[in-house]
Design an enzyme around this catalytic site. Structure first.
Site, PDB file in Angstrom:
ATOM      1  N   GLU A  78      -3.018  -4.730  -3.088  1.00 15.56           N
ATOM      2  CA  GLU A  78      -3.567  -5.667  -4.063  1.00 15.56           C
ATOM      3  C   GLU A  78      -3.595  -5.056  -5.463  1.00 15.56           C
ATOM      4  O   GLU A  78      -3.219  -5.695  -6.446  1.00 15.56           O
ATOM      5  CB  GLU A  78      -4.992  -6.086  -3.670  1.00 15.56           C
ATOM      6  CG  GLU A  78      -5.087  -6.774  -2.329  1.00 15.56           C
ATOM      7  CD  GLU A  78      -5.356  -5.813  -1.173  1.00 15.56           C
ATOM      8  OE1 GLU A  78      -4.707  -4.739  -1.088  1.00 15.56           O
ATOM      9  OE2 GLU A  78      -6.225  -6.131  -0.347  1.00 15.56           O
ATOM     10  N   CYS A 133      -4.035   0.608  -2.736  1.00 17.89           N
ATOM     11  CA  CYS A 133      -3.878  -0.600  -1.927  1.00 17.89           C
ATOM     12  C   CYS A 133      -2.848  -1.548  -2.529  1.00 17.89           C
ATOM     13  O   CYS A 133      -2.591  -1.538  -3.737  1.00 17.89           O
ATOM     14  CB  CYS A 133      -5.216  -1.320  -1.800  1.00 17.89           C
ATOM     15  SG  CYS A 133      -6.510  -0.338  -1.022  1.00 17.89           S
ATOM     16  N   CYS A 168     -10.646  -3.110  -4.242  1.00 18.00           N
ATOM     17  CA  CYS A 168      -9.686  -4.132  -4.656  1.00 18.00           C
ATOM     18  C   CYS A 168     -10.394  -5.398  -5.123  1.00 18.00           C
ATOM     19  O   CYS A 168      -9.982  -6.028  -6.093  1.00 18.00           O
ATOM     20  CB  CYS A 168      -8.716  -4.451  -3.526  1.00 18.00           C
ATOM     21  SG  CYS A 168      -7.505  -3.136  -3.261  1.00 18.00           S
ATOM     22  N   ASN A 182       0.841  -1.187   0.000  1.00 14.67           N
ATOM     23  CA  ASN A 182       0.000   0.000   0.000  1.00 14.67           C
ATOM     24  C   ASN A 182       0.884   1.248   0.000  1.00 14.67           C
ATOM     25  O   ASN A 182       1.960   1.274   0.581  1.00 14.67           O
ATOM     26  CB  ASN A 182      -0.995   0.002   1.170  1.00 14.67           C
ATOM     27  CG  ASN A 182      -0.356  -0.095   2.530  1.00 14.67           C
ATOM     28  OD1 ASN A 182       0.608  -0.813   2.737  1.00 14.67           O
ATOM     29  ND2 ASN A 182      -0.918   0.616   3.492  1.00 14.67           N
ATOM     30  N   ILE A 183       0.390   2.256  -0.708  1.00 18.99           N
ATOM     31  CA  ILE A 183       1.123   3.521  -0.846  1.00 18.99           C
ATOM     32  C   ILE A 183       0.150   4.643  -0.536  1.00 18.99           C
ATOM     33  O   ILE A 183      -0.802   4.870  -1.286  1.00 18.99           O
ATOM     34  CB  ILE A 183       1.695   3.677  -2.270  1.00 18.99           C
ATOM     35  CG1 ILE A 183       2.558   2.467  -2.640  1.00 18.99           C
ATOM     36  CG2 ILE A 183       2.464   4.988  -2.393  1.00 18.99           C
ATOM     37  CD1 ILE A 183       2.911   2.390  -4.109  1.00 18.99           C
ATOM     38  N   GLU A 184       0.364   5.314   0.596  1.00 15.87           N
ATOM     39  CA  GLU A 184      -0.538   6.378   1.020  1.00 15.87           C
ATOM     40  C   GLU A 184      -0.077   7.734   0.515  1.00 15.87           C
ATOM     41  O   GLU A 184       1.110   7.943   0.248  1.00 15.87           O
ATOM     42  CB  GLU A 184      -0.624   6.422   2.550  1.00 15.87           C
ATOM     43  CG  GLU A 184      -1.255   5.187   3.142  1.00 15.87           C
ATOM     44  CD  GLU A 184      -1.322   5.221   4.663  1.00 15.87           C
ATOM     45  OE1 GLU A 184      -1.985   4.339   5.217  1.00 15.87           O
ATOM     46  OE2 GLU A 184      -0.714   6.114   5.299  1.00 15.87           O
TER      47      GLU A 184
END
Length: 147
Positions: A68, A66, A103, A55-57
């Site tokens: 996935e 997310c 996702c 995940n990359i915020e």
């Protein structure tokens, strides 16, 4: 509809163990400075190629992606469209980290019944599939339904 019962156990085969391990490694690459909720994913193509995602915020939240979707998008960008299984891990010790609704729908684009391994930090897994997590789903085949 009855609730889904999540039962965790040791991976039953070497391919599941490998996918679970790689998802845990991907979790360590998570960029989650705001939620501190690390998630990793590893998806195996039918050709046996594995792609990782984390995940990359973003500080503005809506562009957050997310794990996935990162894994699936990486595979698709490399020319793969057919998947065997995905493993999803987090730091949750007790509860499973299931894919969010976005996702689930994103994965449904490529498979109606994708095998899913929900992975705990200790490496135990819960086996499920997309059909169980997204019953009655809308997918590419739905576009051919009579109108």
């Amino acid at each position: 509809m009855s609730p889904i019962e999540f039962i965790f156990e040791e991976p039953q085969d070497s391919e599941s163990a490998e996918l679970a391990k790689i998802s845990l490694e991907a979790r360590n690459q998570s960029h989650s400075p705001y939620s501190k909720f690390r998630v990793g994913a590893a998806i195996r193509t039918v050709d046996g190629v594995i792609f990782k995602g984390c995940n990359i915020e973003s500080c503005s939240f809506s562009p957050t992606i997310c794990a996935e979707r990162v894994a699936v998008a990486s595979a698709v960008a490399a020319g793969h469209r057919n998947f065997e299984a995905i493993a999803i891990s987090s730091d949750l010790e007790e509860e499973p980290c299931t894919p969010c609704g976005v996702c689930r729908q994103f994965m449904r684009e490529f498979s109606k019944d994708l095998r899913i391994l929900l992975v705990r930090p200790n490496g135990t897994v819960c086996r499920t599939d997309l059909e169980q997590l997204l019953p009655g789903s809308f997918g590419p085949d739905s576009l051919s339904w009579q109108r």
